[in-house]
Design a protein around this motif. Structure first.
Motif, PDB file in Angstrom:
ATOM      1  N   THR A 103       0.820  -1.221   0.000  1.00 21.54           N
ATOM      2  CA  THR A 103       0.000   0.000   0.000  1.00 21.54           C
ATOM      3  C   THR A 103       0.846   1.260   0.000  1.00 21.54           C
ATOM      4  O   THR A 103       0.308   2.371  -0.101  1.00 21.54           O
ATOM      5  N   GLY A 104       2.167   1.114   0.098  1.00 20.76           N
ATOM      6  CA  GLY A 104       3.042   2.268  -0.051  1.00 20.76           C
ATOM      7  C   GLY A 104       2.806   2.989  -1.364  1.00 20.76           C
ATOM      8  O   GLY A 104       3.154   4.171  -1.504  1.00 20.76           O
ATOM      9  N   PHE A 105       2.225   2.288  -2.329  1.00 20.26           N
ATOM     10  CA  PHE A 105       1.835   2.907  -3.600  1.00 20.26           C
ATOM     11  C   PHE A 105       1.080   4.211  -3.368  1.00 20.26           C
ATOM     12  O   PHE A 105       1.291   5.209  -4.075  1.00 20.26           O
ATOM     13  N   ASN A 106       0.187   4.226  -2.391  1.00 20.88           N
ATOM     14  CA  ASN A 106      -0.656   5.390  -2.121  1.00 20.88           C
ATOM     15  C   ASN A 106       0.073   6.513  -1.399  1.00 20.88           C
ATOM     16  O   ASN A 106      -0.456   7.626  -1.288  1.00 20.88           O
ATOM     17  N   THR A 163      -4.081  10.107  -9.032  1.00 22.28           N
ATOM     18  CA  THR A 163      -3.283   8.946  -9.444  1.00 22.28           C
ATOM     19  C   THR A 163      -4.175   7.740  -9.676  1.00 22.28           C
ATOM     20  O   THR A 163      -3.986   6.996 -10.655  1.00 22.28           O
ATOM     21  N   PHE A 164      -5.149   7.538  -8.817  1.00 15.26           N
ATOM     22  CA  PHE A 164      -6.104   6.451  -9.003  1.00 15.26           C
ATOM     23  C   PHE A 164      -6.775   6.563 -10.362  1.00 15.26           C
ATOM     24  O   PHE A 164      -6.876   5.581 -11.114  1.00 15.26           O
ATOM     25  N   LEU A 206      -8.152   8.059 -16.894  1.00 16.95           N
ATOM     26  CA  LEU A 206      -9.022   9.230 -17.003  1.00 16.95           C
ATOM     27  C   LEU A 206      -8.388  10.423 -16.297  1.00 16.95           C
ATOM     28  O   LEU A 206      -7.648  10.262 -15.323  1.00 16.95           O
ATOM     29  N   THR A 207      -8.715  11.608 -16.769  1.00 13.80           N
ATOM     30  CA  THR A 207      -8.194  12.835 -16.194  1.00 13.80           C
ATOM     31  C   THR A 207      -9.103  13.295 -15.051  1.00 13.80           C
ATOM     32  O   THR A 207      -9.792  14.309 -15.143  1.00 13.80           O
ATOM     33  N   PHE A 208      -9.077  12.547 -13.952  1.00 10.71           N
ATOM     34  CA  PHE A 208      -9.907  12.857 -12.791  1.00 10.71           C
ATOM     35  C   PHE A 208      -9.650  14.273 -12.279  1.00 10.71           C
ATOM     36  O   PHE A 208     -10.556  14.947 -11.790  1.00 10.71           O
ATOM     37  N   GLU A 209      -8.386  14.723 -12.353  1.00 10.15           N
ATOM     38  CA  GLU A 209      -8.025  16.002 -11.767  1.00 10.15           C
ATOM     39  C   GLU A 209      -8.829  17.167 -12.321  1.00 10.15           C
ATOM     40  O   GLU A 209      -8.973  18.199 -11.662  1.00 10.15           O
ATOM     41  N   CYS A 210      -9.382  16.987 -13.526  1.00 12.89           N
ATOM     42  CA  CYS A 210     -10.149  18.066 -14.150  1.00 12.89           C
ATOM     43  C   CYS A 210     -11.472  18.333 -13.426  1.00 12.89           C
ATOM     44  O   CYS A 210     -12.123  19.346 -13.683  1.00 12.89           O
ATOM     45  N   LYS A 253     -18.983  16.285  -7.671  1.00 16.87           N
ATOM     46  CA  LYS A 253     -19.415  15.403  -6.584  1.00 16.87           C
ATOM     47  C   LYS A 253     -18.828  14.009  -6.768  1.00 16.87           C
ATOM     48  O   LYS A 253     -18.420  13.357  -5.799  1.00 16.87           O
ATOM     49  N   ASP A 254     -18.789  13.518  -8.026  1.00 18.35           N
ATOM     50  CA  ASP A 254     -18.143  12.229  -8.293  1.00 18.35           C
ATOM     51  C   ASP A 254     -16.686  12.257  -7.831  1.00 18.35           C
ATOM     52  O   ASP A 254     -16.179  11.292  -7.257  1.00 18.35           O
ATOM     53  N   TYR A 255     -16.022  13.380  -8.115  1.00 18.55           N
ATOM     54  CA  TYR A 255     -14.604  13.483  -7.751  1.00 18.55           C
ATOM     55  C   TYR A 255     -14.430  13.322  -6.244  1.00 18.55           C
ATOM     56  O   TYR A 255     -13.613  12.519  -5.774  1.00 18.55           O
ATOM     57  N   PHE A 256     -15.200  14.076  -5.480  1.00 21.09           N
ATOM     58  CA  PHE A 256     -15.015  14.033  -4.033  1.00 21.09           C
ATOM     59  C   PHE A 256     -15.608  12.779  -3.407  1.00 21.09           C
ATOM     60  O   PHE A 256     -15.184  12.368  -2.324  1.00 21.09           O
ATOM     61  N   SER A 257     -16.531  12.127  -4.093  1.00 19.31           N
ATOM     62  CA  SER A 257     -17.015  10.834  -3.613  1.00 19.31           C
ATOM     63  C   SER A 257     -15.931   9.770  -3.778  1.00 19.31           C
ATOM     64  O   SER A 257     -15.817   8.855  -2.957  1.00 19.31           O
ATOM     65  N   THR A 258     -15.131   9.881  -4.841  1.00 19.01           N
ATOM     66  CA  THR A 258     -13.982   8.993  -5.009  1.00 19.01           C
ATOM     67  C   THR A 258     -12.873   9.398  -4.043  1.00 19.01           C
ATOM     68  O   THR A 258     -12.190   8.540  -3.457  1.00 19.01           O
ATOM     69  N   PHE A 259     -12.682  10.688  -3.883  1.00 17.27           N
ATOM     70  CA  PHE A 259     -11.723  11.267  -2.929  1.00 17.27           C
ATOM     71  C   PHE A 259     -11.939  10.674  -1.535  1.00 17.27           C
ATOM     72  O   PHE A 259     -10.979  10.428  -0.781  1.00 17.27           O
TER      73      PHE A 259
END
Length: 775
Positions: A304-307, A334-335, A342-346, A360-366
């Motif tokens: 899990t050091g990956f994270n 990174t996920f 996918l460019t989640f950061e956008c 909301k999808d972004y922060f739900s994954t966050f």
């Protein structure tokens, strides 16, 4: 994207046009402008790229930026009545002259024209014709191809049934036959061996392996070599290089102080996982959630050091929560890129403008990554233990569980890992992405248009998120990984934008092949070595890289693979090749990072002036000759030679390295102490052998270029050697200074003039373009 403009049909547009036609088995028609237009216009391959480029900014998924309340990214939005005039519609199926979209993009009135002139966007005549024809044919909307789960299709029909070696070749040949192109002949054995050896181990084939392969005339000779290389302990190192880019692995924290970080045991695990051929589902689950799996152990937790490979600040005066949010943001981004392409950061600051990812999808994954009991600032620049949560690895741990870790001393090693705390915090949507602008509380979820996060099937934590990725209905995970492996081998993915499978990403050149590989990989146990072997034993891979004029004109970028491409070795592999071919390579696997030769002053110029990494302290002895994967990476001052050859600075997730060609690369090969030292060491070995000059030159040539020199090449090298003997005979002081390079102990050589000349010739061979090219 469909790249049609006033200059005519660009190469990629031709590719897409042929791709759609061949996959749909439709013929082409040619308009008055001599541009190929398919008889059946396809939404995914023709229309969506135009809309995404020219329309979605104002009429796409981002509700905050949407104009006139009009959406063109969905069928419902495009077919709905206009908000300010309910008698008119953006698109009327079969009736372009009644469709406001067509009327506005074709308008001569600049106040009505879309896109508006102020946007500096404009549709070409051919794009307008495509949209008109699409509407006339019914304006069929389709889900984005990458969001539809892959299905394994039957192998396409081909004319030449003798050429294919496995299923991959059927898809490649089907396209080539549609284009009227032929495949190249199989590469000669020497070049094929060099190619596959670098692809599987990152090292050149030894002369012994060359001789063995060249003498083996059995039908299975090549497959035997492939199997041997896949079992080689250096296979894991080669495969790990690209994953360290994805995981943004480095040996320092980043930011201004950029203190020491100890994550190399995680790197040892990655190498071990590839060598042991851990299935991709296990590889993925352990890195995302090894602390949450049943029967977890220290190895799964270490994974899990990956994270935790993201940048971390150690600067006083920072706002703790601001930087903690930055760490979780990095893990979320990174996920998205590493596993979904996918460019989640956008979507952090607003709804994604092109892909169906809301804020909301972004922060739900966050939220999945937001339950770690970490601080934005912890410890000091020279802290001996990693920021918590962490694990401490002792000699006993290595004896009992972590046997793959190459620990050099008895001092315990502390490594950052993941650990969730129940109820530690709620996750909020952050307005404009600002850490202190909390809005509504969000629950664990993922973008629904990819795959709904069903809480009855998936745990509400990172383990559930990993299982969501691996679900058969998830359309992206397996496609993204096989595309990246294809990219590592061919230099270009089936989807060129390997980090963007979304609306703005490139279309796949061979969609059916991508889906076939994705399903085959998933249904055969996510077996990575099996996937790699399938690719390198294909007739497609075994083609020569010879270029003929017709193919260069019709497929200049070789995206249809009528030949094998030529590509420069990666930064790490350039170093490895020089060390291995000269006999200098230290083949040790794993362990702490090392500091080879580097120009003075680079770290001092970039540091804050404090801490253990204030000054570059070069290593000595065997550590000078470790593989490139073990070179110490300080984020604020990455290894300069590696950087020259396009290595990643590892400050964020990177799934594709760009390849540049600059004069600085030539200067590195000419002046790098490692290359000069390797030339000296190889010259020392050869000068002591009982052989004549030509035999010595031939052996050096084979070691470096991995093939026998042609007669003309031998003559040229011999002539150059004789010229250098004459030059050094007249300049004996230069001969002595030339060979005085590197720290590896020098042998006493009687004929210093011939030795210097031989070293000069070897150094020249190292500087040949073919030396660092995989062809």
């Amino acid at each position: 994207m469909l790249a049609i403009n006033k200059k005519g049909l660009q190469p990629f547009a031709l590719v897409i046009a042929i791709l759609v036609t061949s996959s749909c088995n439709q013929s082409m028609e040619v308009d008055a402008g001599k541009v190929s237009i398919p008889q059946k216009v396809d939404f995914n391959f023709h229309i969506r790229p135009i809309l995404s480029d020219k329309c979605f900014t104002c009429h796409g998924p981002d509700a905050n930026k949407r104009k006139a309340d009009l959406r063109l990214d969905t069928k419902e939005g495009a077919f709905a009545a206009l908000k300010d005039d309910t008698t008119h519609f953006a698109i009327v199926s079969g009736k372009p002259n009644e469709s406001e979209v067509y009327l506005r993009i074709n308008s001569g009135d600049t106040s009505q024209l879309m896109p508006p002139p102020s946007s500096n966007l404009k549709l070409t005549d051919n794009e307008i014709k495509l949209i008109r024809k699409w509407i006339k044919q019914g304006a069929e909307y389709k889900p984005h191809w990458a969001f539809v789960p892959p299905e394994s299709l039957p192998l396409p029909k081909i004319k030449d049934k003798e050429w294919p070696k496995n299923e991959i070749d059927y898809f490649i040949l089907h396209k080539l036959e549609a284009l009227g192109l032929s495949c190249n002949e199989r590469a000669d054995k020497e070049r094929l061996l060099k190619r596959v050896s670098f692809d599987l181990t990152g090292l050149p084939p030894t002369i012994a392996l060359q001789e063995k392969f060249l003498k083996d005339d059995s039908p299975g000779a090549y497959e035997k070599v492939v199997d041997e290389l896949l079992k080689n302990k250096h296979y894991g190192e080669k495969m790990a290089i690209h994953w360290l880019d994805v995981a943004r692995y480095a040996d320092s924290h980043g930011y201004q102080d950029d203190g020491l970080r100890t994550m190399w045991p995680w790197r040892d695990w990655v190498i071990h996982a590839f060598n042991e051929n851990y299935s991709y589902d296990k590889f993925l689950i352990w890195q995302l959630a090894g602390d949450l799996v049943a029967n977890k152990n220290m190895e799964s937790v270490l994974a899990t050091g990956f994270n935790r490979n993201h940048k971390i600040t150690q600067e006083g005066g920072v706002i703790d929560e601001e930087y903690r949010i930055e760490y979780v943001t990095d893990r979320t981004n990174t996920f998205g890129k590493a596993f979904l392409g996918l460019t989640f950061e956008c979507a952090k600051c607003h709804d994604h403008k092109y892909d169906p990812i809301s804020q909301k999808d972004y922060f739900s994954t966050f939220a999945f990554f937001d339950k770690v009991p970490e601080k934005g600032l912890f410890g000091t620049i020279d802290a001996s233990f990693a920021d918590p949560p962490n694990i401490t690895i002792t000699d006993e741990d290595i004896r009992e569980v972590l046997t793959f870790i190459n620990k050099k001393d008895s001092v315990p090693v502390s490594v950052m890992v993941m650990k969730d705390s129940v109820g530690i915090r709620n996750t909020h949507l952050l307005k404009r992405g600002n850490y202190d602008a909390k809005a509504e509380i969000v629950d664990f979820a993922t973008p629904q248009q990819i795959l709904e996060f069903d809480t009855s099937r998936f745990e509400q934590n990172r383990l559930g998120l990993a299982k969501w990725l691996l679900d058969n209905k998830n359309p992206l995970t397996t496609r993204v990984f096989v595309n990246r492996i294809w990219q590592e081998i061919f230099g270009r993915g089936i989807v060129r934008t390997s980090g963007d499978f979304g609306m703005q990403g490139d279309l796949p050149t061979h969609p059916e092949l991508l889906d076939w590989l994705a399903v085959d990989f998933r249904d055969n146990g996510w077996d990575i070595k099996r996937l790699v072997k399938k690719i390198v034993t294909s007739a497609t891979y075994m083609q020569s890289s010879v270029v003929v004029k017709e193919k260069l004109e019709r497929d200049p970028e070789n995206i249809y693979l009528s030949r094998m491409g030529r590509s420069r070795l990666s930064a790490e592999t350039v170093r490895d090749h020089v060390l291995a071919s000269s006999g200098l390579l230290n083949p040790e696997i794993g362990g702490p990072s090392v500091k080879p030769y580097q120009p003075d002053g680079i770290w001092a110029a970039s540091t804050s002036g404090r801490g253990l990494l204030q000054k570059y302290i070069q290593d000595h002895g065997g550590d000078l000759y470790r593989r490139g994967i073990y070179t110490f990476i300080k984020r604020t001052a990455p290894p300069p030679v590696m950087l020259m050859f396009d290595a990643s600075p590892r400050d964020q997730c990177e799934v594709r390295r760009l390849t540049t060609n600059t004069p600085l690369q030539a200067l590195v090969m000419l002046n790098d102490p490692t290359v000069l030292e390797a030339s000296r060491i190889l010259a020392e070995k050869l000068i002591e052998e009982n052989s004549d000059t030509q035999e010595k030159l031939k052996k050096a040539f084979r070691l470096i270029l991995c093939r026998e020199p042609k007669e003309k090449e031998t003559q040229l090298l011999t002539s150059y050697f004789n010229e250098e003997v004459n030059r050094f005979s007249n300049e004996k002081n230069k001969a002595k200074s030339f060979v005085d390079v590197g720290e590896f102990p020098a042998k006493e050589i009687k004929n210093e003039i011939e030795f210097s000349a031989l070293m000069q010739v070897i150094h020249t061979v190292y500087n040949m373009e073919e030396t660092i090219t995989k062809s």
